[in-house]
Each structure stands twice: as C-alpha cells, then as structure tokens.
Design an enzyme around this catalytic site. Structure first.
Site, short mmCIF file in Angstrom:
data_model
loop_
_atom_site.label_atom_id
_atom_site.label_comp_id
_atom_site.label_asym_id
_atom_site.label_seq_id
_atom_site.Cartn_x
_atom_site.Cartn_y
_atom_site.Cartn_z
N THR A 149 41.30 78.49 26.55
CA THR A 149 42.07 78.76 25.34
C THR A 149 41.17 78.80 24.12
OG1 THR A 149 43.93 77.56 26.32
CG2 THR A 149 44.03 77.99 23.96
N THR A 150 40.26 77.84 24.02
CA THR A 150 39.37 77.73 22.86
C THR A 150 38.42 78.91 22.78
OG1 THR A 150 39.51 75.34 23.17
CG2 THR A 150 37.86 76.12 21.63
N TYR A 204 55.01 82.57 31.10
CA TYR A 204 56.04 83.59 30.87
C TYR A 204 56.94 83.77 32.10
CZ TYR A 204 58.58 87.63 29.20
OH TYR A 204 59.58 88.47 28.82
N TYR A 259 45.15 73.51 35.65
CA TYR A 259 45.29 73.31 34.21
C TYR A 259 46.77 73.24 33.87
CZ TYR A 259 44.60 74.24 29.15
OH TYR A 259 44.61 74.18 27.78
N ARG A 285 51.94 75.72 26.22
CA ARG A 285 51.53 77.13 26.21
C ARG A 285 52.15 77.93 27.35
NH1 ARG A 285 47.33 78.90 22.87
NH2 ARG A 285 46.35 77.24 21.65
N LYS A 340 43.23 69.41 34.90
CA LYS A 340 43.14 69.16 33.46
C LYS A 340 44.56 68.92 32.97
CE LYS A 340 42.08 71.39 29.02
NZ LYS A 340 41.63 72.63 28.35
N ILE A 347 38.19 67.53 28.97
CA ILE A 347 37.80 68.90 28.65
C ILE A 347 38.17 69.09 27.20
CG2 ILE A 347 38.21 71.34 29.14
CD1 ILE A 347 38.55 70.58 32.08
#
Length: 291
Positions: free
Chosen positions: A43-44, A106, A132, A137, A161, A203
C-alpha cells in the site's frame, strides 16, 4: 522470513510522475543500515498505480541493491487470482524472497472462500507467502481460524500481516496459532502489544522515516527489554499515528521528502498532503529533532 522490522517502502516519483529509480536505490541503501526486511509494492508503495514494466524494474532494483542482505518481499495481491499469479511470476523472475498477498477486495469472499483463494495461489508458487489482513481497505476480515487453516494447508504460507487493528482478534490468533506461524503487526502503534503477545515483528510505515528507532523498538522486545521498548514506543507513538493523519502514504511520502530521499509526488487518486497536514508533520519533526 524475518523477525523485527520490515519497512513497507515508498515508491519515489519524479516531476513527470515516472518512477525515480536513482532515488529508490538511495532510499534502499538508507534502509539497509537498519531493517530486517524490505516490503516492496505494498500500500505504501502505491502498488495499484504501478504498471507491469515498472513493477518488474522496481523489484529488480531493490533486489540488486539489497544483494541478499535482507529479504525482499513483494506485494502481489489483487482481487483477481490470475492477476496475483502473474504478479507472483514477475516477483519470482526478479529474484524476490517472498510475497505479501492481501485478501481480495471489492468482490471479497466468505471465510471458506478465503481458504480456497489463498490455497489456489499458494499452490502455484514456491515463494514463501505472508497473508495480509487489512479489513479497512478490503472490506473483509481474515479470522484467526481461517488464517490458521490457510497456514496449515499450505507449506509455503509462513504467516500473516495483521492490520485489523483489533488487538483482541490478534491475541486470539497468537494464542491459537501453530508455533512456527509468523504474525507481524500491520500497525506501527500496535507493534509493541502484538510482539509482547508473542508476535514476530512489524511491517512498518513509520520505519520509512526512522528505521533505526523502529529497529531499536523491535529488538528491545525480542531481547525482553520491555522498559526500553516502552520508552521508545511512548516517545514516537504520536508520530506513528500522525503518519496516518491523511490516507497512507500521503503523510509518509511528505515525511520522506523532508529527509531528502524522494520528492513529495504521488500518483492519482492520491494527492500531496494538505497544508494543515504538513504543519502537523513539520511540528513533530521539529519537536523530535528529526532533521
């Protein structure tokens, strides 16, 4: 894969919104002095806006610079399993050491569907996989029993994560999981409690800015020096939280630009930090003598 801190690194762009590979090399070298792993294209790293050619070159660049000093873990997740498999092949080709795969967003799934989804993906790569879980999100939650079932069914799934933010859920997972299943915090401000419960590390977004301090925090916990860990956590907790004052990675991109490792440029739909957000980060940098 690793114990301690893995930085989920930013992706630097130039004034024309192209990937700045020279800046990426310099930033990776800065990180290598401190961290235990590098996580690329999470994401980052603004992964949704990175095209295929860029993806391959970014991973190859990081792999070459690290030169096996730390593991390079690549975010390859999508809501289309065939897209994940394609990204996995690119990561394998580029010499990555592992994969970080987010739960499908989604279209989401049921808990049974998550087991089948991750098993389908895991059976088609030899690289180690970190699940993850980030419900904010994805709109879905990998429950503890589901994560454990995925781990037990797939030899190359090595851990998760956990970015649910639900410390009770994380405590349940750690209390029930097999001993060799890794659990990493996906939230910097929960690294201390998660590792105190028996987790393996973090993380981290915060370590883009202060990798040495996050390394010192995690190493203190691993050394059972909780007084030192508490001291570090309490000192930097506000910065950990304020790096999320706007959508990640907007604040951290600005913070890293202040350090001189990138320009404060993001790809849409992300935009540069607001003036009020800048003021918050600027004030914290001054108070903490970061520059």
């Amino acid at each position: 894969m690793f114990k301690g801190v893995g930085t989920a690194i930013i992706t630097p762009f130039d004034e024309n919104y192209n990937v700045d590979y020279k800046a990426l090399e310099e930033f990776v070298n800065f990180q290598l002095d401190y961290v235990d792993a590098l996580i690329v294209l999470g994401t980052t790293g603004e992964a949704p806006t990175i095209n295929e050619d860029e993806r391959e070159k970014i991973v190859s660049t990081v792999v070459n610079v690290t030169n096996k000093k730390v593991p390079v873990i690549v975010g390859t997740g999508s809501n289309n399993p065939e897209h994940v498999l394609h990204n996995n092949k690119l990561a394998e080709k580029s010499g990555a050491d592992g994969l970080l795969i987010v739960s499908p967003y989604y279209n989401k799934s049921t808990q049974k569907g998550l087991v089948e989804y991750f098993s389908y993906v895991a059976q088609r790569t030899d690289l180690p996989i970190i699940l993850y879980n980030v419900p904010s999100r994805t709109g879905g939650n990998i429950l503890p029993d589901t994560a454990i079932e995925i781990f037990e069914k797939n030899a190359n799934v090595i851990g998760i994560k956990e970015a649910s933010g639900n410390i009770s859920q994380i405590a349940e997972l750690i209390s029930k999981k097999p001993k060799d299943m890794k659990v990493y915090s996906g939230n910097d401000d929960q690294a201390l409690p998660l590792m105190a419960l028996g987790g393996d590390g973090v993380i981290s977004v915060f370590s883009n800015v202060l990798p040495n301090q996050m390394k010192e925090l995690t190493q203190s916990i691993l050394n059972n020096d909780y007084a030192k860990a508490q001291e570090i956590n309490n000192k930097y907790n506000i910065l950990m939280r304020k790096l999320f004052i706007e959508v990640n990675p907007i604040p951290v991109k600005y913070a890293v630009s202040k350090l001189g490792y990138c320009k404060n440029i993001l790809r849409l739909p992300l935009i540069p930090i607001s003036e009020s957000g800048k003021e918050v980060i600027d004030n914290l940098f001054e108070e903490m003598n970061i520059l």
